[in-house]
Design a protein around this motif. Structure first.
Motif, mmCIF file in Angstrom:
data_model
loop_
_atom_site.group_PDB
_atom_site.id
_atom_site.type_symbol
_atom_site.label_atom_id
_atom_site.label_comp_id
_atom_site.label_asym_id
_atom_site.label_seq_id
_atom_site.Cartn_x
_atom_site.Cartn_y
_atom_site.Cartn_z
ATOM 1 N N ILE A 1 51.526 -26.247 10.711
ATOM 2 C CA ILE A 1 50.865 -26.289 12.016
ATOM 3 C C ILE A 1 50.472 -24.880 12.457
ATOM 4 N N LYS A 2 51.337 -23.896 12.180
ATOM 5 C CA LYS A 2 50.989 -22.500 12.492
ATOM 6 C C LYS A 2 49.696 -22.098 11.799
ATOM 7 N N LYS A 3 49.536 -22.508 10.552
ATOM 8 C CA LYS A 3 48.330 -22.181 9.789
ATOM 9 C C LYS A 3 47.097 -22.774 10.457
ATOM 10 N N VAL A 4 47.216 -24.016 10.920
ATOM 11 C CA VAL A 4 46.089 -24.678 11.586
ATOM 12 C C VAL A 4 45.789 -24.017 12.922
ATOM 13 N N LEU A 5 46.825 -23.700 13.698
ATOM 14 C CA LEU A 5 46.612 -23.057 15.005
ATOM 15 C C LEU A 5 45.869 -21.735 14.845
ATOM 16 N N GLN A 6 46.268 -20.936 13.866
ATOM 17 C CA GLN A 6 45.599 -19.659 13.643
ATOM 18 C C GLN A 6 44.165 -19.869 13.182
ATOM 19 N N HIS A 7 43.950 -20.889 12.356
ATOM 20 C CA HIS A 7 42.593 -21.184 11.888
ATOM 21 C C HIS A 7 41.692 -21.565 13.064
ATOM 22 N N VAL A 8 42.226 -22.334 14.001
ATOM 23 C CA VAL A 8 41.451 -22.715 15.187
ATOM 24 C C VAL A 8 41.096 -21.478 16.008
ATOM 25 N N ILE A 9 42.036 -20.583 16.194
ATOM 26 C CA ILE A 9 41.783 -19.361 16.962
ATOM 27 C C ILE A 9 40.702 -18.514 16.299
#
Length: 270
Positions: free
Chosen positions: A163-171
């Motif tokens: 989920i951290k990977k996805v959150l950073q990708h969204v940012i």
């Protein structure tokens, strides 16, 4: 204290100490001329604050506001290890403020907070050029973490690494047409499982989180006064300006055009 008020906090550190108590350690009764903030990482102590006795232990945060009467003694068979800061708290106009914390809050022994105190300890002892500015900045990070834990107890920051990977990708890519299927593929999960997992971890659907990031960026761009509403919508990933205006008003309570007309940053928040 509102979110906007907390975000206006300015700090001035009067004293800092990583304190490992001795059996004879004591705070003689005093009326504080500062805010005394102490985070206990091991052991116990007996505090009396405005006539009320508190036995504090590992994981407790003690917040003694300016003007309160305070005294304390060690518990000899379980000596306290703590980080203590005496500070003055102001708003942006220079007015003194109180912190929005109870006298004693149990937040647990948290390694992320201890790491910040260790960084503060190094800055305070080494005293490189500009060390006070660095110390204040670290203290602000500590206060922000306390604020999350105490005033927004449902907030979660320690997410699963996927989920951290996805959150950073969204940012990094909020302006692109991101989809649940693409994010699920990125972390090797099925779209259905990913959607449920993302909401379980963050409390929001993926679409809600993506829209939140886009809206926050849009607010920043509008407040700069350098972009038209249509330009902001496109730059933030909204292909339909009417939909952008609708969700912006639902979230912030004002139309994007109203933010543009404001002579200075609007200061709106969710």
């Amino acid at each position: 204290m509102t979110e906007q008020e907390f975000n206006s906090i300015v700090v001035d550190i009067d004293y800092y100490n990583h304190r490992i108590c001795t059996p004879s350690w004591i705070i003689e009764e005093r009326v504080n001329r500062f805010v005394d903030l102490t985070y206990v990482v091991a052991g116990k102590a007996e505090y009396t604050i405005d006539g009320v006795c508190h036995t504090v232990r590992a994981g407790d945060l003690i917040c003694v506001q300016k003007g309160c009467r305070e005294s304390a003694v060690a518990v000899p068979d379980d000596l306290m290890d703590c980080y203590s800061i005496n500070a003055y708290i102001y708003d942006l106009a220079g007015r003194e403020m109180k912190l929005p914390f109870r006298t004693v809050s149990h937040i647990g022994v948290r390694q992320d907070i201890i790491a910040l105190y260790q960084e503060l300890n190094a800055a305070w002892l080494v005293r490189d050029p500009g060390y006070m500015a660095k110390a204040r900045a670290i203290f602000m990070l500590i206060l922000q973490r306390y604020y999350q834990l105490i005033c927004h107890s449902g907030y979660q920051r320690s997410y699963d690494k996927r989920i951290k990977k996805v959150l950073q990708h969204v940012i990094d890519h909020y302006f692109e047409p991101l989809t649940v299927a693409e994010m699920a593929q990125m972390v090797n999960l099925s779209p259905l499982y990913f959607g449920n997992f993302f909401k379980q971890e963050t409390g929001q659907t993926f679409r809600q989180y993506l829209t939140l990031i886009r809206l926050n960026q849009a607010e920043s761009m509008l407040n700069s006064g350098m972009y038209k509403v249509k330009e902001v919508a496109v730059e933030c990933g909204f292909s339909d300006i009417y939909y952008f205006s609708k969700v912006f008003k639902e979230h912030f309570g004002v139309n994007p055009s109203e933010v543009l007309k404001s002579p200075k940053p609007h200061g709106i928040s969710s």
